[in-house]
Motif scaffolding. Structure first.
Motif, PDB file in Angstrom:
ATOM      1  N   VAL A  11       0.843  -1.195   0.000  1.00  0.00           N
ATOM      2  CA  VAL A  11       0.000   0.000   0.000  1.00  0.00           C
ATOM      3  C   VAL A  11       0.880   1.247   0.000  1.00  0.00           C
ATOM      4  O   VAL A  11       0.644   2.195  -0.750  1.00  0.00           O
ATOM      5  CB  VAL A  11      -0.976  -0.004   1.195  1.00  0.00           C
ATOM      6  CG1 VAL A  11      -1.792   1.272   1.248  1.00  0.00           C
ATOM      7  CG2 VAL A  11      -1.890  -1.232   1.127  1.00  0.00           C
ATOM      8  N   LEU A  12       1.907   1.239   0.817  1.00  0.00           N
ATOM      9  CA  LEU A  12       2.854   2.352   0.837  1.00  0.00           C
ATOM     10  C   LEU A  12       3.551   2.482  -0.516  1.00  0.00           C
ATOM     11  O   LEU A  12       3.704   3.585  -1.039  1.00  0.00           O
ATOM     12  CB  LEU A  12       3.882   2.164   1.951  1.00  0.00           C
ATOM     13  CG  LEU A  12       4.988   3.216   2.032  1.00  0.00           C
ATOM     14  CD1 LEU A  12       4.402   4.599   2.317  1.00  0.00           C
ATOM     15  CD2 LEU A  12       6.006   2.836   3.083  1.00  0.00           C
ATOM     16  N   ALA A  13       3.954   1.354  -1.087  1.00  0.00           N
ATOM     17  CA  ALA A  13       4.647   1.384  -2.377  1.00  0.00           C
ATOM     18  C   ALA A  13       3.771   2.033  -3.448  1.00  0.00           C
ATOM     19  O   ALA A  13       4.238   2.884  -4.209  1.00  0.00           O
ATOM     20  CB  ALA A  13       5.041  -0.023  -2.790  1.00  0.00           C
ATOM     21  N   ARG A  30      -6.568   5.212  -5.367  1.00  0.00           N
ATOM     22  CA  ARG A  30      -7.835   5.148  -4.624  1.00  0.00           C
ATOM     23  C   ARG A  30      -7.859   3.910  -3.733  1.00  0.00           C
ATOM     24  O   ARG A  30      -8.301   3.964  -2.586  1.00  0.00           O
ATOM     25  CB  ARG A  30      -9.030   5.169  -5.569  1.00  0.00           C
ATOM     26  CG  ARG A  30      -9.329   6.546  -6.139  1.00  0.00           C
ATOM     27  CD  ARG A  30     -10.704   6.608  -6.818  1.00  0.00           C
ATOM     28  NE  ARG A  30     -10.887   5.615  -7.861  1.00  0.00           N
ATOM     29  CZ  ARG A  30     -10.505   5.747  -9.128  1.00  0.00           C
ATOM     30  NH1 ARG A  30      -9.914   6.854  -9.521  1.00  0.00           N
ATOM     31  NH2 ARG A  30     -10.721   4.789 -10.004  1.00  0.00           N
ATOM     32  N   ALA A  31      -7.377   2.790  -4.260  1.00  0.00           N
ATOM     33  CA  ALA A  31      -7.339   1.563  -3.472  1.00  0.00           C
ATOM     34  C   ALA A  31      -6.398   1.715  -2.278  1.00  0.00           C
ATOM     35  O   ALA A  31      -6.710   1.259  -1.169  1.00  0.00           O
ATOM     36  CB  ALA A  31      -6.907   0.382  -4.349  1.00  0.00           C
ATOM     37  N   PHE A  36      -5.610   2.536   3.641  1.00  0.00           N
ATOM     38  CA  PHE A  36      -5.195   3.333   4.800  1.00  0.00           C
ATOM     39  C   PHE A  36      -6.402   3.747   5.636  1.00  0.00           C
ATOM     40  O   PHE A  36      -6.378   3.661   6.868  1.00  0.00           O
ATOM     41  CB  PHE A  36      -4.422   4.581   4.367  1.00  0.00           C
ATOM     42  CG  PHE A  36      -3.018   4.320   3.901  1.00  0.00           C
ATOM     43  CD1 PHE A  36      -2.140   3.550   4.650  1.00  0.00           C
ATOM     44  CD2 PHE A  36      -2.557   4.872   2.724  1.00  0.00           C
ATOM     45  CE1 PHE A  36      -0.836   3.326   4.233  1.00  0.00           C
ATOM     46  CE2 PHE A  36      -1.253   4.658   2.292  1.00  0.00           C
ATOM     47  CZ  PHE A  36      -0.397   3.879   3.043  1.00  0.00           C
ATOM     48  N   GLU A  37      -7.452   4.202   4.980  1.00  0.00           N
ATOM     49  CA  GLU A  37      -8.658   4.620   5.701  1.00  0.00           C
ATOM     50  C   GLU A  37      -9.272   3.461   6.470  1.00  0.00           C
ATOM     51  O   GLU A  37      -9.705   3.626   7.613  1.00  0.00           O
ATOM     52  CB  GLU A  37      -9.668   5.196   4.721  1.00  0.00           C
ATOM     53  CG  GLU A  37     -10.864   5.819   5.407  1.00  0.00           C
ATOM     54  CD  GLU A  37     -11.798   6.497   4.426  1.00  0.00           C
ATOM     55  OE1 GLU A  37     -13.023   6.332   4.597  1.00  0.00           O
ATOM     56  OE2 GLU A  37     -11.306   7.179   3.510  1.00  0.00           O
ATOM     57  N   GLY A  38      -9.293   2.289   5.862  1.00  0.00           N
ATOM     58  CA  GLY A  38      -9.836   1.116   6.553  1.00  0.00           C
ATOM     59  C   GLY A  38      -9.035   0.761   7.786  1.00  0.00           C
ATOM     60  O   GLY A  38      -9.603   0.461   8.846  1.00  0.00           O
ATOM     61  N   TRP A  39      -7.704   0.801   7.662  1.00  0.00           N
ATOM     62  CA  TRP A  39      -6.863   0.513   8.829  1.00  0.00           C
ATOM     63  C   TRP A  39      -7.118   1.525   9.932  1.00  0.00           C
ATOM     64  O   TRP A  39      -7.244   1.166  11.103  1.00  0.00           O
ATOM     65  CB  TRP A  39      -5.395   0.531   8.450  1.00  0.00           C
ATOM     66  CG  TRP A  39      -4.978  -0.507   7.463  1.00  0.00           C
ATOM     67  CD1 TRP A  39      -5.650  -1.660   7.138  1.00  0.00           C
ATOM     68  CD2 TRP A  39      -3.798  -0.500   6.683  1.00  0.00           C
ATOM     69  NE1 TRP A  39      -4.950  -2.356   6.192  1.00  0.00           N
ATOM     70  CE2 TRP A  39      -3.803  -1.672   5.890  1.00  0.00           C
ATOM     71  CE3 TRP A  39      -2.737   0.381   6.559  1.00  0.00           C
ATOM     72  CZ2 TRP A  39      -2.784  -1.982   4.999  1.00  0.00           C
ATOM     73  CZ3 TRP A  39      -1.714   0.072   5.665  1.00  0.00           C
ATOM     74  CH2 TRP A  39      -1.742  -1.096   4.908  1.00  0.00           C
ATOM     75  N   LEU A  63      -1.994   8.554  13.464  1.00  0.00           N
ATOM     76  CA  LEU A  63      -0.607   8.611  13.921  1.00  0.00           C
ATOM     77  C   LEU A  63       0.037   7.224  13.907  1.00  0.00           C
ATOM     78  O   LEU A  63       1.170   7.060  13.437  1.00  0.00           O
ATOM     79  CB  LEU A  63      -0.537   9.200  15.336  1.00  0.00           C
ATOM     80  CG  LEU A  63       0.835   9.151  16.011  1.00  0.00           C
ATOM     81  CD1 LEU A  63       1.812  10.062  15.291  1.00  0.00           C
ATOM     82  CD2 LEU A  63       0.713   9.524  17.475  1.00  0.00           C
ATOM     83  N   VAL A  64      -0.676   6.231  14.402  1.00  0.00           N
ATOM     84  CA  VAL A  64      -0.135   4.876  14.465  1.00  0.00           C
ATOM     85  C   VAL A  64       0.134   4.344  13.056  1.00  0.00           C
ATOM     86  O   VAL A  64       1.214   3.806  12.784  1.00  0.00           O
ATOM     87  CB  VAL A  64      -1.086   3.938  15.242  1.00  0.00           C
ATOM     88  CG1 VAL A  64      -0.676   2.489  15.091  1.00  0.00           C
ATOM     89  CG2 VAL A  64      -1.128   4.331  16.720  1.00  0.00           C
ATOM     90  N   VAL A  65      -0.826   4.510  12.155  1.00  0.00           N
ATOM     91  CA  VAL A  65      -0.637   4.017  10.785  1.00  0.00           C
ATOM     92  C   VAL A  65       0.517   4.755  10.104  1.00  0.00           C
ATOM     93  O   VAL A  65       1.388   4.133   9.488  1.00  0.00           O
ATOM     94  CB  VAL A  65      -1.941   4.137   9.969  1.00  0.00           C
ATOM     95  CG1 VAL A  65      -1.698   3.841   8.500  1.00  0.00           C
ATOM     96  CG2 VAL A  65      -3.012   3.198  10.537  1.00  0.00           C
TER      97      VAL A  65
END
Length: 99
Positions: A11-13, A30-31, A36-39, A63-65
Motif C-alpha cells: 500500500v505504501l509502495a 484510490r485503493a 489506509f482509511e480502513g486501517w 498517527l499509528v498508521v
C-alpha cells in the motif's frame, strides 16, 4: 534479514510510486487510500473500545498508521529493523498509557 529488506507494505509502495496525472487519483491510488482509511477506521474503533476519547481516537489511529508505514520506509532505506523496533516500542507505550 531474510528478505534483504525488499519486502514492505504494498500500500505504501503504491502511494509513493504510482504516477499521478491530473486531479483524479488512479484506481491504484484510490485503493491505497481506501486501505489506509480502513486501517485507521478499525484501529480508531478499537482505541475507542479501550477507552480512548472519541475526539482523539481517529487522530491517534492516523498517527499509528503513519508511524508504522514511515518506519517501514526508514527500515528499508537503512537496511535495519531498528526504526520498526523503536516506533513499535513508542507506539506501544503511547497506546498503553493513553499519552
Amino acid at each position: 534479514m531474510r528478505t534483504d529488506f525488499h519486502a514492505g507494505c504494498p500500500v505504501l509502495a503504491v502511494s509513493v510510486e504510482e504516477p499521478q496525472s491530473g486531479d483524479e487519483p488512479t484506481a491504484a491510488l484510490r485503493a491505497a487510500a481506501d486501505a489506509f482509511e480502513g486501517w485507521e477506521h478499525r484501529l480508531a474503533a478499537s482505541l475507542r473500545a479501550h477507552g480512548t476519547p472519541e475526539d482523539r481516537a481517529a487522530r491517534r489511529a492516523a498517527l499509528v498508521v503513519a508511524a508504522a508505514e514511515g518506519a517501514v520506509a526508514m527500515s528499508r532505506a537503512r537496511r535495519s529493523t531498528r526504526p520498526l523496533d523503536d516506533v513499535a516500542a513508542e507506539l506501544t507505550e503511547l497506546v498503553a498509557t493513553g499519552g
